[in-house]
Design a protein around this motif. Structure first.
Motif, PDB file in Angstrom:
ATOM      1  N   CYS A 147       0.893  -1.238   0.098  1.00 30.99           N
ATOM      2  CA  CYS A 147      -0.007   0.080  -0.091  1.00 30.99           C
ATOM      3  C   CYS A 147       0.787   1.398  -0.003  1.00 30.99           C
ATOM      4  CB  CYS A 147      -0.759   0.030   1.342  1.00 30.99           C
ATOM      5  SG  CYS A 147      -2.222  -1.271   1.122  1.00 30.99           S
ATOM      6  N   PHE A 148       2.044   1.125   0.580  1.00 27.15           N
ATOM      7  CA  PHE A 148       2.999   2.526   0.680  1.00 27.15           C
ATOM      8  C   PHE A 148       4.148   2.323  -0.351  1.00 27.15           C
ATOM      9  CE2 PHE A 148       0.174   1.730   4.473  1.00 27.15           C
ATOM     10  CZ  PHE A 148      -0.172   3.214   4.627  1.00 27.15           C
ATOM     11  N   GLY A 149       4.379   1.509  -0.981  1.00 26.20           N
ATOM     12  CA  GLY A 149       5.456   1.320  -1.618  1.00 26.20           C
ATOM     13  C   GLY A 149       5.692  -0.263  -2.062  1.00 26.20           C
ATOM     14  N   ASP A 150       6.440  -0.389  -3.155  1.00 24.74           N
ATOM     15  CA  ASP A 150       6.635  -1.600  -3.961  1.00 24.74           C
ATOM     16  C   ASP A 150       8.050  -1.840  -4.164  1.00 24.74           C
ATOM     17  OD1 ASP A 150       7.163  -3.432  -6.370  1.00 24.74           O
ATOM     18  OD2 ASP A 150       5.238  -4.043  -5.724  1.00 24.74           O
ATOM     19  N   PRO A 151       8.795  -2.996  -3.941  1.00 18.90           N
ATOM     20  CA  PRO A 151      10.552  -2.919  -4.168  1.00 18.90           C
ATOM     21  C   PRO A 151      10.839  -2.866  -5.402  1.00 18.90           C
ATOM     22  CG  PRO A 151       9.607  -5.182  -3.348  1.00 18.90           C
ATOM     23  CD  PRO A 151       8.292  -4.029  -3.088  1.00 18.90           C
ATOM     24  N   TRP A 152       9.928  -3.405  -6.504  1.00 18.81           N
ATOM     25  CA  TRP A 152       9.970  -3.535  -7.787  1.00 18.81           C
ATOM     26  C   TRP A 152       9.476  -2.333  -8.732  1.00 18.81           C
ATOM     27  CZ3 TRP A 152       7.823  -7.562  -4.995  1.00 18.81           C
ATOM     28  CH2 TRP A 152       8.599  -8.588  -4.686  1.00 18.81           C
ATOM     29  N   GLU A 153       8.494  -1.786  -8.157  1.00 18.48           N
ATOM     30  CA  GLU A 153       7.607  -0.448  -8.884  1.00 18.48           C
ATOM     31  C   GLU A 153       7.897   0.571  -8.238  1.00 18.48           C
ATOM     32  OE1 GLU A 153       3.530  -1.649  -9.749  1.00 18.48           O
ATOM     33  OE2 GLU A 153       4.073  -3.594 -10.131  1.00 18.48           O
ATOM     34  N   GLY A 154       8.253   0.708  -7.013  1.00 20.50           N
ATOM     35  CA  GLY A 154       8.568   2.001  -6.366  1.00 20.50           C
ATOM     36  C   GLY A 154       7.266   2.437  -5.582  1.00 20.50           C
ATOM     37  N   PRO A 155       7.099   3.787  -5.783  1.00 20.66           N
ATOM     38  CA  PRO A 155       6.071   4.455  -4.973  1.00 20.66           C
ATOM     39  C   PRO A 155       4.617   3.912  -5.721  1.00 20.66           C
ATOM     40  CG  PRO A 155       7.621   6.163  -5.339  1.00 20.66           C
ATOM     41  CD  PRO A 155       8.023   4.841  -6.159  1.00 20.66           C
ATOM     42  N   VAL A 156       3.785   3.683  -4.991  1.00 21.80           N
ATOM     43  CA  VAL A 156       2.463   3.107  -5.262  1.00 21.80           C
ATOM     44  C   VAL A 156       1.490   4.204  -5.122  1.00 21.80           C
ATOM     45  CG1 VAL A 156       0.793   1.691  -4.998  1.00 21.80           C
ATOM     46  CG2 VAL A 156       2.980   0.995  -4.502  1.00 21.80           C
ATOM     47  N   PRO A 157       0.684   4.726  -5.988  1.00 17.92           N
ATOM     48  CA  PRO A 157      -0.089   5.747  -6.076  1.00 17.92           C
ATOM     49  C   PRO A 157      -1.296   5.555  -5.008  1.00 17.92           C
ATOM     50  CG  PRO A 157       0.516   5.569  -8.437  1.00 17.92           C
ATOM     51  CD  PRO A 157       1.013   4.469  -7.596  1.00 17.92           C
ATOM     52  N   VAL A 158      -1.639   6.582  -4.300  1.00 16.45           N
ATOM     53  CA  VAL A 158      -2.996   6.402  -3.353  1.00 16.45           C
ATOM     54  C   VAL A 158      -3.996   5.821  -4.145  1.00 16.45           C
ATOM     55  CG1 VAL A 158      -4.589   7.702  -1.699  1.00 16.45           C
ATOM     56  CG2 VAL A 158      -1.949   7.907  -1.826  1.00 16.45           C
ATOM     57  N   ASP A 159      -4.384   6.442  -5.362  1.00 18.34           N
ATOM     58  CA  ASP A 159      -5.531   6.040  -5.986  1.00 18.34           C
ATOM     59  C   ASP A 159      -5.629   4.573  -6.318  1.00 18.34           C
ATOM     60  OD1 ASP A 159      -6.462   8.559  -5.855  1.00 18.34           O
ATOM     61  OD2 ASP A 159      -6.062   9.337  -7.477  1.00 18.34           O
ATOM     62  N   GLN A 160      -4.523   4.175  -6.696  1.00 18.73           N
ATOM     63  CA  GLN A 160      -4.451   2.821  -7.195  1.00 18.73           C
ATOM     64  C   GLN A 160      -4.372   1.701  -5.856  1.00 18.73           C
ATOM     65  OE1 GLN A 160      -0.629   1.970  -9.435  1.00 18.73           O
ATOM     66  NE2 GLN A 160      -0.356  -0.152  -8.266  1.00 18.73           N
ATOM     67  N   VAL A 161      -4.130   2.160  -4.914  1.00 16.60           N
ATOM     68  CA  VAL A 161      -4.331   1.257  -3.701  1.00 16.60           C
ATOM     69  C   VAL A 161      -5.896   1.469  -3.188  1.00 16.60           C
ATOM     70  CG1 VAL A 161      -3.788   1.104  -0.978  1.00 16.60           C
ATOM     71  CG2 VAL A 161      -2.093   1.805  -2.825  1.00 16.60           C
ATOM     72  N   VAL A 162      -6.276   2.473  -3.286  1.00 14.30           N
ATOM     73  CA  VAL A 162      -7.989   2.771  -3.029  1.00 14.30           C
ATOM     74  C   VAL A 162      -8.787   1.846  -3.926  1.00 14.30           C
ATOM     75  CG1 VAL A 162      -9.868   4.437  -3.085  1.00 14.30           C
ATOM     76  CG2 VAL A 162      -7.637   5.023  -1.777  1.00 14.30           C
ATOM     77  N   GLU A 163      -8.462   1.830  -5.155  1.00 17.45           N
ATOM     78  CA  GLU A 163      -9.099   1.184  -6.272  1.00 17.45           C
ATOM     79  C   GLU A 163      -9.196  -0.310  -5.750  1.00 17.45           C
ATOM     80  OE1 GLU A 163      -9.351   0.036 -11.146  1.00 17.45           O
ATOM     81  OE2 GLU A 163      -7.983   1.586 -10.110  1.00 17.45           O
ATOM     82  N   VAL A 164      -8.071  -0.808  -5.599  1.00 16.44           N
ATOM     83  CA  VAL A 164      -8.033  -2.304  -5.206  1.00 16.44           C
ATOM     84  C   VAL A 164      -8.700  -2.524  -3.782  1.00 16.44           C
ATOM     85  CG1 VAL A 164      -6.158  -3.997  -4.156  1.00 16.44           C
ATOM     86  CG2 VAL A 164      -5.511  -2.592  -6.234  1.00 16.44           C
ATOM     87  N   ALA A 165      -8.596  -1.514  -2.933  1.00 18.74           N
ATOM     88  CA  ALA A 165      -9.259  -1.733  -1.745  1.00 18.74           C
ATOM     89  C   ALA A 165     -10.614  -1.661  -1.612  1.00 18.74           C
ATOM     90  CB  ALA A 165      -8.571  -0.635  -0.571  1.00 18.74           C
ATOM     91  N   GLN A 166     -11.060  -1.080  -2.638  1.00 23.04           N
ATOM     92  CA  GLN A 166     -12.784  -0.817  -2.899  1.00 23.04           C
ATOM     93  C   GLN A 166     -13.086  -2.154  -3.505  1.00 23.04           C
ATOM     94  OE1 GLN A 166     -13.961   2.417  -5.053  1.00 23.04           O
ATOM     95  NE2 GLN A 166     -15.665   2.820  -3.942  1.00 23.04           N
ATOM     96  N   ARG A 167     -12.351  -2.892  -4.380  1.00 26.37           N
ATOM     97  CA  ARG A 167     -12.923  -3.746  -5.010  1.00 26.37           C
ATOM     98  C   ARG A 167     -13.017  -4.987  -4.075  1.00 26.37           C
ATOM     99  NH1 ARG A 167     -11.880  -4.277 -10.701  1.00 26.37           N
ATOM    100  NH2 ARG A 167     -12.868  -6.524 -10.521  1.00 26.37           N
TER     101      ARG A 167
END
Length: 312
Positions: A158-178
């Protein structure tokens, strides 16, 4: 044993529920397989210390996580040792319908599914894309709810990925909502590699709130890689969260994310909350004794600051 001086802090909840993950998330990355009997004893000691919700095991294939290959044996040992062996007190991680079959055969009444906010981790952890993970989880949650089970959803990275780097807040929210739209009762936000900071925590919780996922349905799960887990937890509590994932002794990691170090130590959390006048229902002395005992089983000292200070 020394205890913190209590000076009530403003802005914190009157009580906090600790969701203990030591027996599952704490042990899953250990290279040496811990005997089932030791895990059973660990869980019994944690319950004796006052922890009411303890994630006991994971129904993932042993080839994925060898440490969790003894799930049936551990749960059978708990049932044989007496006490409440079902219900929310002892949830288990379930990745798919085969895992749910195993959980239901053992009479569990609470499960957790574990999704990813990023494509790379979804592939590594689930062998699915982010979109495909919903199709895997939907029948699990539907069946579990129909059978009266309590279901939690984890979201990793939710706060960062070792391969992709920073994770956008909106991206986390979309997954959480689903995931929450499937019908899950609780959402655990995972800082899998421990890179989150307090402002980021506030921003994510605020964004989830705008989508109707309020703090009363959220738990936080911080790893302490950069020493931010306790600060981030207190920030979440000030934003209304009252369920915190923690691991006795600070044990933990993720077999698919090498930069994921130990979880927030339950003892460190209890010390801070006790000092702030927040009720946890946990006996700190018994918890420290349990952590020292478990560290001896693993053959190394506990990484928890409070354990080192009180048992040193």
């Amino acid at each position: 044993m020394r205890t913190p001086q209590v000076e009530a802090a403003t802005g914190l909840p009157a009580s906090v529920t600790i969701y203990e993950v030591g027996p599952r998330d704490g042990l899953q990355n250990e290279k040496t397989v811990v005997p089932a009997a030791t895990k059973v004893e660990f869980i019994r000691r944690l319950e004796a210390a006052g922890l009411q919700t303890i994630e006991t095991t994971s129904f993932v294939p042993a080839k994925w996580v060898p440490q969790m290959g003894d799930a049936e044996e551990v749960l059978a040992g708990l049932a044989a040792s007496g006490g409440d062996a079902t219900g929310r007190r002892r949830p288990a991680l379930v990745p798919n319908e085969r895992g749910l079959d195993r959980a239901e055969e053992l009479g569990l009444e609470a499960i957790a599914i574990f999704g990813s906010a990023t494509e790379t981790f979804a592939r590594k952890n689930l062998n699915r894309s982010v979109t495909e993970q919903y199709a895997m989880f939907e029948p699990v949650v539907k069946r579990a709810l129909a059978d009266g089970m309590w279901v939690r959803a984890y979201v990793s990275m939710c706060f960062g990925d070792p391969w992709e780097g920073p994770v956008p807040v909106d991206q986390v929210v979309e997954v959480a909502q689903r995931l929450m739209d499937l019908g899950c009762a609780e959402l655990s936000l995972g800082d899998t590699i421990g890179v989150g900071t307090t402002g980021h925590v506030h921003r994510l919780l605020e964004a989830l709130g705008h989508k109707g996922i309020g703090p009363d349905r959220i738990a936080v799960h911080f790893h302490d890689t950069y020493g931010q887990a306790l600060a981030n937890t207190l920030a979440a509590l000030r934003d209304g969260v009252s369920v915190v994932d923690a691991s006795t002794g600070g044990l933990g990691g993720c077999p698919y994310a090498k930069s994921a170090t130990g979880n927030l130590a339950t003892e460190d959390l209890v010390w801070a909350l006790t000092g702030a006048g927040v009720e946890t229902g946990v006996d700190l002395e018994q918890l420290v004794e349990t952590s020292v005992w478990m560290a001896a089983q693993l053959g190394r000292p506990s990484p928890s600051n409070v354990v080192r200070a009180l048992a040193g």
